[in-house]
Motif scaffolding. Structure first.
Motif, PDB file in Angstrom:
ATOM      1  N   CYS A  32       1.313   7.153  -2.545  1.00  0.00           N
ATOM      2  CA  CYS A  32       1.329   5.698  -2.305  1.00  0.00           C
ATOM      3  C   CYS A  32       0.146   5.049  -3.038  1.00  0.00           C
ATOM      4  O   CYS A  32      -0.903   5.678  -3.218  1.00  0.00           O
ATOM      5  CB  CYS A  32       1.183   5.390  -0.823  1.00  0.00           C
TER       6      CYS A  32
ATOM      7  N   CYS B 112      -0.302   7.583   5.577  1.00  0.00           N
ATOM      8  CA  CYS B 112       1.012   7.544   6.234  1.00  0.00           C
ATOM      9  C   CYS B 112       1.678   8.921   6.225  1.00  0.00           C
ATOM     10  O   CYS B 112       2.751   9.100   6.800  1.00  0.00           O
ATOM     11  CB  CYS B 112       1.923   6.519   5.544  1.00  0.00           C
TER      12      CYS B 112
ATOM     13  N   CYS C 260      -1.214  10.153   1.367  1.00  0.00           N
ATOM     14  CA  CYS C 260      -1.609   8.860   1.930  1.00  0.00           C
ATOM     15  C   CYS C 260      -1.820   9.009   3.437  1.00  0.00           C
ATOM     16  O   CYS C 260      -1.375   9.988   4.029  1.00  0.00           O
ATOM     17  CB  CYS C 260      -0.487   7.867   1.640  1.00  0.00           C
TER      18      CYS C 260
ATOM     19  N   GLY D 201       0.817  -1.210   0.000  1.00  0.00           N
ATOM     20  CA  GLY D 201       0.000   0.000   0.000  1.00  0.00           C
ATOM     21  C   GLY D 201       0.850   1.258   0.000  1.00  0.00           C
ATOM     22  O   GLY D 201       0.427   2.319  -0.459  1.00  0.00           O
ATOM     23  N   HIS D 202       2.075   1.140   0.510  1.00  0.00           N
ATOM     24  CA  HIS D 202       2.947   2.319   0.587  1.00  0.00           C
ATOM     25  C   HIS D 202       4.080   2.276  -0.435  1.00  0.00           C
ATOM     26  O   HIS D 202       5.072   2.993  -0.295  1.00  0.00           O
ATOM     27  CB  HIS D 202       3.466   2.483   2.019  1.00  0.00           C
TER      28      HIS D 202
HETATM   29 ZN   LIG Z   1       1.544   5.614   2.387  1.00  0.00          ZN
END
Ligand SMILES: [Zn+2]
Length: 399
Positions: free
Chosen positions: A261, A256, A254, A243-244
């Protein structure tokens, strides 16, 4: 029936686990066939099988076929003799389930997750939710052999610690240690996408494959990598965090905190953000706080904008697959999670991108299937975490 106190003991013997696994994989199977496959002596097999029959973990079933001579008695797993509690810890909710040894889910429960959590409030919410559920399942409680937790983020499966759960903003949560002390049951913790991959291996699309990749597209995006029948964790538990991986360095932000991402293009959260930008003529405009599920429902009822959003997500998912295929060259990729429900819109653009960008024809035709376990995949995966310790020779040895 084994009581809770007996559960640890139940999982201890390597030979028992080996025999159980052999029965599970080949049932119905005779005692002599078990001895042949496990290379254990016939008396050892007979002794252990007698124990398993006494504990009702195994049943003697229909008489097997035989060319003349005495017909052997066949053995099967007694799937309703033991149950697991599977817990799927999402971003907004905790789901709990009661599952038998054939992945049949008999009861579920849902608990909303509060907005702000600390390690302590999270652990006590988890503990109370499981304790309440154990009360709710009544008589089944005595047949529960363990709790499996599918947790988003980075998990150290050996210590059962959540190293980093970015969406809950938690770090270093000792889930296994804390819950085992409170519940007096064995507790196993794994990253949710990895738990799902395990569920696919035992009960889903991965059954006949020794290596495959299972991608979970829900509020976040992650993958479980199965290599030669085992989950691959990587050096520090990060393996599968696709996912990243970055599709576009200047792309949308994202969860994060970084930009572009894969997750920021295809997750439930990405769909929700796009729904918020719906034009006047879209049916989504009439829905307050439309989420990924609302986008899918609107698409099904003919909303042009929603259909476009999902097809676009399918394209980006295809790009994610292109990266997976070139890096790992898997024989099979399984797509699951909440967003995967929109299969009818995602599939064609996803496969088109893969076909166009794969280096070879074979790679472009990599088998990609949507999970047959559907929304239950994470819960089945969580329950399977427990089963894998009961049945698996190597893992049982570590207990
Ligand atoms: Zn991410």
């Amino acid at each position: 029936m084994a009581g809770q106190a007996g559960s640890f003991k139940l999982m201890k013997s390597l030979n028992r686990a080996l025999i159980l696994q052999t029965i599970r994989e080949s049932e119905p199977i005779s005692r002599s066939e078990i001895a042949k496959r496990t290379k254990l002596t016939p008396p050892t097999v007979t002794n252990i099988v007698n124990e398993l029959l006494e504990e009702e973990l195994v049943l003697e079933s229909k008489v097997g076929s035989s060319n003349g001579g005495r017909k052997p008695i066949m053995l099967t797993i007694h799937a309703d003799s033991r149950y697991t509690i599977g817990v799927d810890v999402g971003v907004k909710k905790i789901r709990l389930s009661l599952m038998n040894m054939n992945a049949r889910i008999d009861q579920t429960k849902r608990v909303e997750m509060p907005e702000r959590l600390t390690n302590d409030t999270f652990l006590s919410l988890l503990e109370t939710s499981i304790e309440d559920f154990l009360e709710e399942i009544g008589a089944y409680k005595d047949s529960v052999i363990g709790v499996g937790i599918a947790m988003h983020g980075i998990v150290d499966a050996t210590s059962g610690e959540s190293i980093h759960a970015p969406t809950l903003k938690l770090r270093h949560v000792p889930i296994k240690a804390s819950l085992e002390a409170a519940l007096s049951l064995p507790v196993f913790v794994e990253n949710d996408a990895k738990a799902m991959a395990l569920g696919e291996k035992w009960f889903g699309a991965g059954k006949d494959y020794s290596s495959f990749i299972s991608v979970n597209i829900g509020e976040g995006v992650g993958a479980g990598v199965v290599i030669r029948d085992k989950l691959w964790s990587g050096a520090t538990g990060l393996a599968g965090e696709i996912g990243h991986t970055v599709l576009h360095p200047d792309g949308p932000t994202c969860s994060c905190g970084r930009k572009g991402c894969l997750q920021a293009f295809v997750s439930g959260e990405a769909l929700r953000l796009q729904a918020a930008q719906a034009p006047e003529e879209s049916a989504l405009k009439k829905i307050k706080e439309a989420d990924g599920a609302a986008v899918y429902e609107a698409a099904k009822s003919g909303d042009d904008f929603s259909q476009r959003v999902l097809r676009e997500a399918g394209k980006y998912l295809g790009l994610g697959l292109v990266n997976i295929v070139h890096f790992m060259n898997p024989k099979l990729v399984i797509i699951g999670g909440g967003v995967a429900k929109a299969e009818e819109y995602l599939e064609a653009p996803m496969k088109q991108v893969l076909g166009e960008r794969a280096l070879t024809e074979d790679a472009g035709e990599t088998e990609v299937v949507f999970s047959p376990l559907g929304e239950k995949a994470a819960l089945i995966g969580a329950g399977t975490l427990v089963l894998s310790h009961l049945f698996h020779y190597e893992q049982a040895g570590k207990l």
